[in-house]
Design a protein around this motif. Structure first.
Motif, PDB file in Angstrom:
ATOM      1  N   GLY A 126       2.416  -3.033  -6.756  1.00 21.46           N
ATOM      2  CA  GLY A 126       1.812  -2.691  -7.642  1.00 21.46           C
ATOM      3  C   GLY A 126       0.401  -2.832  -7.948  1.00 21.46           C
ATOM      4  O   GLY A 126      -0.214  -1.992  -8.501  1.00 21.46           O
ATOM      5  N   TYR A 128      -1.714  -2.876  -5.652  1.00 20.76           N
ATOM      6  CA  TYR A 128      -2.279  -1.881  -4.773  1.00 20.76           C
ATOM      7  C   TYR A 128      -2.290  -0.570  -5.203  1.00 20.76           C
ATOM      8  O   TYR A 128      -3.406  -0.043  -5.351  1.00 20.76           O
ATOM      9  CB  TYR A 128      -1.333  -1.852  -3.206  1.00 20.76           C
ATOM     10  N   THR A 129      -1.348  -0.154  -5.972  1.00 18.62           N
ATOM     11  CA  THR A 129      -1.464   1.029  -6.821  1.00 18.62           C
ATOM     12  C   THR A 129      -2.517   1.071  -7.779  1.00 18.62           C
ATOM     13  O   THR A 129      -3.126   1.919  -8.014  1.00 18.62           O
ATOM     14  CB  THR A 129      -0.091   1.366  -7.377  1.00 18.62           C
ATOM     15  N   VAL A 133      -5.345   3.649  -7.939  1.00 20.53           N
ATOM     16  CA  VAL A 133      -6.120   4.585  -8.991  1.00 20.53           C
ATOM     17  C   VAL A 133      -7.200   4.572  -9.318  1.00 20.53           C
ATOM     18  O   VAL A 133      -7.989   5.620  -9.514  1.00 20.53           O
ATOM     19  CB  VAL A 133      -4.728   4.394 -10.096  1.00 20.53           C
ATOM     20  N   GLY A 153      -1.845  -2.850 -12.515  1.00 28.32           N
ATOM     21  CA  GLY A 153      -0.758  -2.385 -11.984  1.00 28.32           C
ATOM     22  C   GLY A 153       0.329  -3.343 -11.623  1.00 28.32           C
ATOM     23  O   GLY A 153       1.324  -3.306 -11.538  1.00 28.32           O
ATOM     24  N   THR A 157       4.039  -3.062 -12.888  1.00 31.50           N
ATOM     25  CA  THR A 157       5.266  -3.514 -11.845  1.00 31.50           C
ATOM     26  C   THR A 157       5.917  -4.840 -12.440  1.00 31.50           C
ATOM     27  O   THR A 157       7.503  -4.449 -12.325  1.00 31.50           O
ATOM     28  CB  THR A 157       4.670  -3.584 -10.531  1.00 31.50           C
ATOM     29  N   LEU A 187       6.729   2.445  -5.046  1.00 32.49           N
ATOM     30  CA  LEU A 187       5.408   2.235  -4.950  1.00 32.49           C
ATOM     31  C   LEU A 187       4.379   2.592  -3.889  1.00 32.49           C
ATOM     32  O   LEU A 187       3.442   3.464  -3.661  1.00 32.49           O
ATOM     33  CB  LEU A 187       4.854   0.886  -5.794  1.00 32.49           C
ATOM     34  N   ASN A 188       5.219   2.180  -2.799  1.00 31.16           N
ATOM     35  CA  ASN A 188       4.529   2.605  -1.639  1.00 31.16           C
ATOM     36  C   ASN A 188       4.528   4.012  -1.072  1.00 31.16           C
ATOM     37  O   ASN A 188       3.584   4.441  -0.715  1.00 31.16           O
ATOM     38  CB  ASN A 188       5.285   1.807  -0.279  1.00 31.16           C
ATOM     39  N   LEU A 190       4.334   6.286  -3.426  1.00 33.16           N
ATOM     40  CA  LEU A 190       3.317   6.993  -4.502  1.00 33.16           C
ATOM     41  C   LEU A 190       2.013   6.717  -4.034  1.00 33.16           C
ATOM     42  O   LEU A 190       1.074   7.505  -3.975  1.00 33.16           O
ATOM     43  CB  LEU A 190       3.444   6.125  -5.687  1.00 33.16           C
ATOM     44  N   ASN A 191       1.749   5.272  -3.450  1.00 38.66           N
ATOM     45  CA  ASN A 191       0.450   5.227  -2.742  1.00 38.66           C
ATOM     46  C   ASN A 191       0.201   6.056  -1.569  1.00 38.66           C
ATOM     47  O   ASN A 191      -0.845   6.619  -1.349  1.00 38.66           O
ATOM     48  CB  ASN A 191       0.490   3.561  -2.264  1.00 38.66           C
ATOM     49  N   LEU A 194      -0.625   9.424  -3.119  1.00 41.26           N
ATOM     50  CA  LEU A 194      -1.993   9.424  -3.887  1.00 41.26           C
ATOM     51  C   LEU A 194      -3.309   9.573  -2.524  1.00 41.26           C
ATOM     52  O   LEU A 194      -4.199  10.176  -2.736  1.00 41.26           O
ATOM     53  CB  LEU A 194      -2.525   8.190  -4.430  1.00 41.26           C
TER      54      LEU A 194
END
Length: 356
Positions: A126, A128-129, A133, A153, A157, A187-188, A190-191, A194
């Motif tokens: 989280g 990291y996300t 961003v 983040g 999370t 989340l990984n 999602l990263n 991104l």
């Protein structure tokens, strides 16, 4: 005044030799074994720091490093290398190791599970996300902006995982870990999305940062990080007695006057902030939070929350990892993943053997 507590009819037998430290109305019981282990770890970290200060393209012997640190009239080139270029990296490694170890110790104590670290339960992902961003969408790489993104983040999370883990008004440790693993996996993904959705140069910059590295960190980033770490250390020290009581269970803690939900919430905020602080400075550095508290418990011989030994182990392990990483040319985050992956496999195998 500190006194040594021994087994006797007039004293409580704690099962080990201990020192009772008292400062006004505050007192604590310190195991002699823990004190000895702490001193050894502190001296080992100091020695390793001197070795690290001498490493680089221009090698310095330990004697030259000490001379540059102590004497103002030492070789100007040596003082420039030691103070301006290499000392911030060593202090960053120690500070990040302390922050990650304390975060892991708090989460493992709250969950009463050796797997309860921010790496496993998704809080590092989280942070990291949030940082990704800020770097890719907002386009800022300033330390304070990335730190704010990492903190937000991690906090979001932690809130989501905490709410998902609540069942009938209580938070089960096993449910918290399972929910955290699931949220962390999302989340990984999602990263990765991104990173793919942005331009190549930005994605490459974020990928290098995501490897977890202490390269390029100087005094400019060091002092804000140390200042925020000092504030969080005060918060952790304040909430630590309540966290120790929570290890007995919520009902027992409430019977002793502890506001269980409030203490747990403050402890989670402190632990997430410690993880976010490291993520913002050096990127995600994995497995220190998982391994350091467990190593500290085995060295000290205790079973409860061991903040100081954990912090010392974390500082030594991360500094040692960085020294090796400099020699082999890897980012320190890659090395900690290699070492930590082996430790996690051993831990899971040991837990399986113990339960069968």
């Amino acid at each position: 005044m500190s006194t040594i507590q021994r087994s006797s009819p007039a004293a409580i037998d704690h099962g080990y030799l201990a020192v009772r430290a008292r400062a006004g109305r505050v007192s604590d019981l310190l195991g002699v074994r823990g004190i000895i282990v702490g001193l050894i770890l502190a001296l080992a970290t100091l020695a390793l720091g001197i070795v690290s200060l001498g490493m680089g393209t221009y090698e310095l012997s330990p004697g030259e490093v000490l001379e540059a640190l102590i004497y103002l009239d030492a070789d100007p080139r040596a003082r420039l290398l030691v103070f301006e270029w290499r000392l911030p990296r060593v202090l960053f490694a120690i500070a990040c190791g302390i922050a990650l170890a304390l975060s892991g110790a708090i989460f493992q104590s709250l969950t009463r599970n050796p797997l309860g670290s921010p790496d496993i339960i998704g809080f590092s992902a989280g942070s990291y996300t949030g940082a990704i961003v800020v770097m890719l969408w907002i386009g800022s790489s300033r330390y304070l902006d990335v730190a704010a993104g990492a903190l937000i983040g991690g906090a979001v999370t932690a809130t989501v995982v905490y709410l998902l883990a609540i069942r009938r008004g209580t938070v089960g440790s096993f449910r918290l870990i399972i929910m955290g693993i699931g949220v962390g996996a999302l989340l990984n993904s999602l990263n990765s999305a991104l990173m793919i959705s942005t331009d190549v140069d930005s994605a490459l910059l974020a990928a290098v940062w995501a490897a977890g590295s202490l390269n390029g960190l100087g005094h400019e980033q060091l002092w804000p990080m140390v200042t925020m770490l000092a504030v969080l250390l005060v918060l952790v020290t304040t909430v630590a007695p309540g966290v120790r009581q929570l290890e007995l269970g919520d009902d027992a803690a409430r019977a002793l006057g502890v506001r269980a939900n409030r203490v747990r919430a403050v402890a989670v905020v402190a632990a997430v902030s410690l993880t976010a602080l490291v993520t913002a400075a050096a990127g995600p550095i994995s497995f220190i939070a998982l391994a350091a508290p467990q190593i500290a418990r085995r060295l000290v011989g205790g079973t409860g929350l061991a903040l100081v030994p954990s912090a010392l182990v974390g500082a030594f392990v991360l500094l040692a990892s960085d020294v090796i990483a400099q020699r082999v040319g890897f980012p320190v985050g890659v090395l900690t993943v290699i070492v930590g992956g082996g430790y996690l496999s051993w831990l899971l195998a040991a837990e399986y053997r113990r339960r069968t």
